[in-house]
Each structure stands twice: as structure tokens, then as C-alpha cells.
Design a protein around this motif. Structure first.
Motif, PDB file in Angstrom:
ATOM      1  N   ARG A  24      42.339  28.303  37.989  1.00 56.82           N
ATOM      2  CA  ARG A  24      43.207  28.938  36.848  1.00 56.82           C
ATOM      3  C   ARG A  24      43.231  30.359  36.970  1.00 56.82           C
ATOM      4  O   ARG A  24      44.465  30.742  36.487  1.00 56.82           O
ATOM      5  N   LEU A  25      42.571  31.198  37.495  1.00 55.93           N
ATOM      6  CA  LEU A  25      42.310  32.599  37.757  1.00 55.93           C
ATOM      7  C   LEU A  25      43.711  32.980  38.675  1.00 55.93           C
ATOM      8  O   LEU A  25      44.552  33.734  38.308  1.00 55.93           O
ATOM      9  N   LEU A  26      43.631  32.003  39.519  1.00 58.75           N
ATOM     10  CA  LEU A  26      44.798  32.146  40.514  1.00 58.75           C
ATOM     11  C   LEU A  26      46.250  32.101  40.074  1.00 58.75           C
ATOM     12  O   LEU A  26      47.379  32.603  40.215  1.00 58.75           O
ATOM     13  N   ARG A  27      46.298  30.756  39.029  1.00 59.26           N
ATOM     14  CA  ARG A  27      47.473  30.579  38.555  1.00 59.26           C
ATOM     15  C   ARG A  27      47.972  31.523  37.397  1.00 59.26           C
ATOM     16  O   ARG A  27      49.140  31.963  37.382  1.00 59.26           O
ATOM     17  N   ARG A  28      47.009  32.253  36.792  1.00 57.68           N
ATOM     18  CA  ARG A  28      47.094  33.234  35.840  1.00 57.68           C
ATOM     19  C   ARG A  28      47.855  34.594  36.755  1.00 57.68           C
ATOM     20  O   ARG A  28      48.585  35.149  36.246  1.00 57.68           O
TER      21      ARG A  28
ATOM     22  N   LEU B 197      41.957  42.684  37.798  1.00 55.33           N
ATOM     23  CA  LEU B 197      42.389  41.857  36.949  1.00 55.33           C
ATOM     24  C   LEU B 197      41.525  40.636  36.889  1.00 55.33           C
ATOM     25  O   LEU B 197      41.407  39.849  35.837  1.00 55.33           O
ATOM     26  N   ILE B 198      40.803  39.850  37.976  1.00 58.20           N
ATOM     27  CA  ILE B 198      40.064  38.858  38.064  1.00 58.20           C
ATOM     28  C   ILE B 198      39.094  39.069  37.005  1.00 58.20           C
ATOM     29  O   ILE B 198      38.443  38.386  36.145  1.00 58.20           O
ATOM     30  N   ARG B 199      38.406  40.466  36.945  1.00 57.34           N
ATOM     31  CA  ARG B 199      37.115  40.604  36.090  1.00 57.34           C
ATOM     32  C   ARG B 199      37.742  40.734  34.631  1.00 57.34           C
ATOM     33  O   ARG B 199      37.131  39.981  33.811  1.00 57.34           O
ATOM     34  N   ASP B 200      39.065  41.130  34.353  1.00 55.88           N
ATOM     35  CA  ASP B 200      39.573  41.146  33.141  1.00 55.88           C
ATOM     36  C   ASP B 200      39.781  39.623  32.380  1.00 55.88           C
ATOM     37  O   ASP B 200      39.647  39.570  31.457  1.00 55.88           O
ATOM     38  N   HIS B 201      40.118  38.799  33.369  1.00 58.84           N
ATOM     39  CA  HIS B 201      40.508  37.229  32.986  1.00 58.84           C
ATOM     40  C   HIS B 201      39.161  36.340  33.284  1.00 58.84           C
ATOM     41  O   HIS B 201      39.615  35.160  32.943  1.00 58.84           O
ATOM     42  N   TRP B 202      38.271  36.848  33.678  1.00 61.97           N
ATOM     43  CA  TRP B 202      37.246  35.862  34.161  1.00 61.97           C
ATOM     44  C   TRP B 202      36.856  34.931  33.091  1.00 61.97           C
ATOM     45  O   TRP B 202      36.595  33.763  33.266  1.00 61.97           O
ATOM     46  N   ASP B 203      36.424  35.605  31.826  1.00 60.32           N
ATOM     47  CA  ASP B 203      35.866  34.757  30.854  1.00 60.32           C
ATOM     48  C   ASP B 203      36.981  33.810  30.331  1.00 60.32           C
ATOM     49  O   ASP B 203      36.616  32.560  29.883  1.00 60.32           O
ATOM     50  N   ALA B 204      38.260  34.445  30.247  1.00 61.95           N
ATOM     51  CA  ALA B 204      39.061  33.495  29.331  1.00 61.95           C
ATOM     52  C   ALA B 204      39.428  32.401  30.154  1.00 61.95           C
ATOM     53  O   ALA B 204      39.928  31.079  29.724  1.00 61.95           O
TER      54      ALA B 204
END
Length: 307
Positions: free
Chosen positions: A277-281, A263-270
Motif C-alpha cells: 500500500r505504501l508503494l501504491r501511495r 515520505l514512507i515515514r509520513d505515511h507509515w501509520d496511515a
């Protein structure tokens, strides 16, 4: 002198040499692991004031509380022992969190407990102080912001304090009451999930709860010349929180490390690689439960992959 006690953090603000990652240690009985580790600490060339090494909001909140209280700061470190915040120490990676990359539990063969590790480490570390010795030289409050793992680690040191010293203890934690030794429970300040709610001036996450509770206590509860008992301080905390609303509750899924990494990899660029922000996502949008220290370790893995 008032004393603030807080915990180390997995997030470090200085580069860590390869030799001072616990994962670099050979597996061995706990005493041998401690001996090897302390030898590496003692040989480290680059040292910095301990307060400059640790990142993360909980540590910064405890530092702010210490400033408000004009207090000295002691850090309960899983890798160094009990250290003054102004002592110069090497950056390192060591944790008692079992599922972390540099978990001490992964290096110990035979009997292991966090309390056993603390006894072996604090007795040998060149940086570590004696809690009893430090407390004997203070007369003010002892304000300790600790997670349940760190309470478990130093419980023997706390319980061994004389009654006079324990009466000065104010404990800030989100640990379940049954995880705290019975003779320490009366010193826990009654902060709860309202600290995370919409009326709190120090909202945050579970991972920084203890530091934020201490900050609130220092800024809003303590007054000049304060000699109130633990019970009176607890009543003042309860009164302050009396009109506050609880934080909204969410049911979150617990995933394996491999799933969280994906999931971190999937949303890293966004999220532009922002761990906050990743943790909040993950928590708010995807409904995933992930402790802050665990998430930081996993995010570091992805950052290293992309470097």
C-alpha cells in the motif's frame, strides 16, 4: 525437460545472518570480495530450499509458470550464482543494484562490472551450476524471465550457448532492446506495456513484468507438443496482445533516498506498515518514481527504526 530461469529477489522470507549481508564485507578487489563472500556462504549453518527464500511477485509468477510447463527452475542469484530452486542454500543479502544497501558495487575497489562479479562468483560458489552444462542436459524450451541488470550479468553465458540451444531460448524482459546483445534479440517475446493495461489477465508493476510475461506465455501461448520457432511464438504473443489497450501512463518524480524515506515515514501509520500500500501511495497518489527493489530496501530501514 523445459527449463525456467528467473532472478533472485531482494525480498527474502528467511532471516539473514549479519555475516551474510554484503555490507558486512570489507572493501577489496573483486576477486578478494568474491573469495570472502563464498567462504561466508560455505560456513553458513542455516540453509533452506532456494525457492523458500525468495519473496516477491515476479518470483512467484515464474514459479507458477514452471508449474504450468512442468519445468525445473534455475535462479540467477547475485549472491549465489546459478542455482536450482530445490537446492538448500543460506539466506543472504546481495544485489547488483547500485543504490541498494547491500550492493556488491559498494564493496569492490578497482575495476567493477556486473559481468565481472558474475564470473568471479559463479566460478567459486559451491552452489552454482554451469548454464552450458544444464542446457546440454535438456531438450525443451529455455524460458528466461530476466531484468536488464541480470541479462547484463549473464550475457556471456547466454551468448556462449550453441545455436541449437539458443533456438530453444524464449526471453521475457522489459529491458530496452539496445541493452540486449544483438544475437539474443530475436528470442525476446514481444510483450509490452499492454501487459499492464486493463485487458491483461496478469496486470502488475514494472518490477514483476518479466515474471508476469512468462506466466502469460505458459498459460496462454504454449500448447501441448509445441515445437514452434521463436518467430512463431513471437507472432502468437503479438496476436494475443493485439486487441489489448495500453496501461495509463503517469509522469513520476525521481527523488533521493532521503526524500523517499521521509515520505514512507509520513505515511507509515496511515498504510499500517503495508509495503504494497505504501508503494501504491507513493506512485499513484504522490507521483513518485521508485523501483520496487529500491523501495523494499528503504521500507525495511523504516520498519527497523520503528521496531
Amino acid at each position: 525437460m523445459t527449463l525456467v530461469i528467473t532472478t533472485c529477489t531482494n525480498r527474502k522470507r528467511k532471516p539473514i545472518p549479519d555475516s551474510l549481508h554484503v555490507s558486512a564485507l570489507p572493501q577489496a578487489p573483486i576477486a578478494d570480495v568474491a573469495s570472502d563472500w563464498v567462504a561466508r556462504l560455505s560456513a553458513a549453518a542455516d540453509v533452506f530450499p532456494a525457492r523458500d527464500i525468495y519473496g516477491g511477485r515476479s518470483f512467484q509468477e515464474a514459479q507458477l509458470a514452471a508449474h504450468l510447463l512442468d519445468a525445473r527452475v534455475l535462479i540467477v542469484s547475485a549472491g549465489l550464482g546459478l542455482v536450482w530452486a530445490d537446492i538448500r542454500v543460506p539466506p543472504y543479502a546481495c544485489t547488483v543494484l547500485v543504490d541498494a544497501a547491500d550492493s556488491i558495487a559498494s564493496r569492490v575497489t578497482g575495476d567493477y562490472s556486473v559481468a565481472g562479479w558474475w564470473q568471479a562468483l559463479s566460478g567459486a560458489s559451491p552452489f552454482s551450476q554451469s548454464l552450458a552444462g544444464v542446457v546440454a542436459e535438456t531438450e525443451g524450451l529455455i524460458c528466461a524471465a530476466l531484468s536488464d541488470a541480470y541479462i547484463e550479468m549473464i550475457v556471456s553465458d547466454l551468448c556462449a550457448l550453441p545455436v541449437e540451444a539458443l533456438e530453444r531460448l524464449r526471453l521475457f524482459t522489459r529491458a530496452p532492446m539496445d541493452r540486449v546483445a544483438p544475437n539474443l534479440r530475436r528470442y525476446i517475446m514481444p510483450y509490452d506495456d499492454r501487459l499492464d493495461g486493463p485487458d491483461s489477465p496478469v496486470r502488475g508493476t514494472r518490477g514483476d513484468f518479466a515474471g508476469r510475461a512468462l506466466h502469460h506465455f505458459a498459460e496462454y501461448i504454449i500448447r501441448e507438443g509445441d515445437n514452434r520457432s521463436a518467430a512463431e511464438h513471437g507472432a502468437a504473443v503479438s496476436a494475443a496482445l493485439g486487441g489489448w489497450r495500453m496501461a495509463a501512463r503517469f509522469d513520476r518524480r525521481r527523488l533521493e533516498n532521503s526524500e523517499v524515506l521521509a515520505l514512507i515515514r509520513d505515511h507509515w501509520d496511515a498504510e499500517r506498515g503495508s509495503t504494497a500500500r505504501l508503494l501504491r501511495r507513493l506512485r499513484d497518489d504522490l507521483g513518485v518514481a521508485c523501483e520496487q527493489g529500491r523501495f523494499a530496501d528503504l521500507a525495511r530501514q523504516v520498519r527497523a527504526e520503528r521496531a
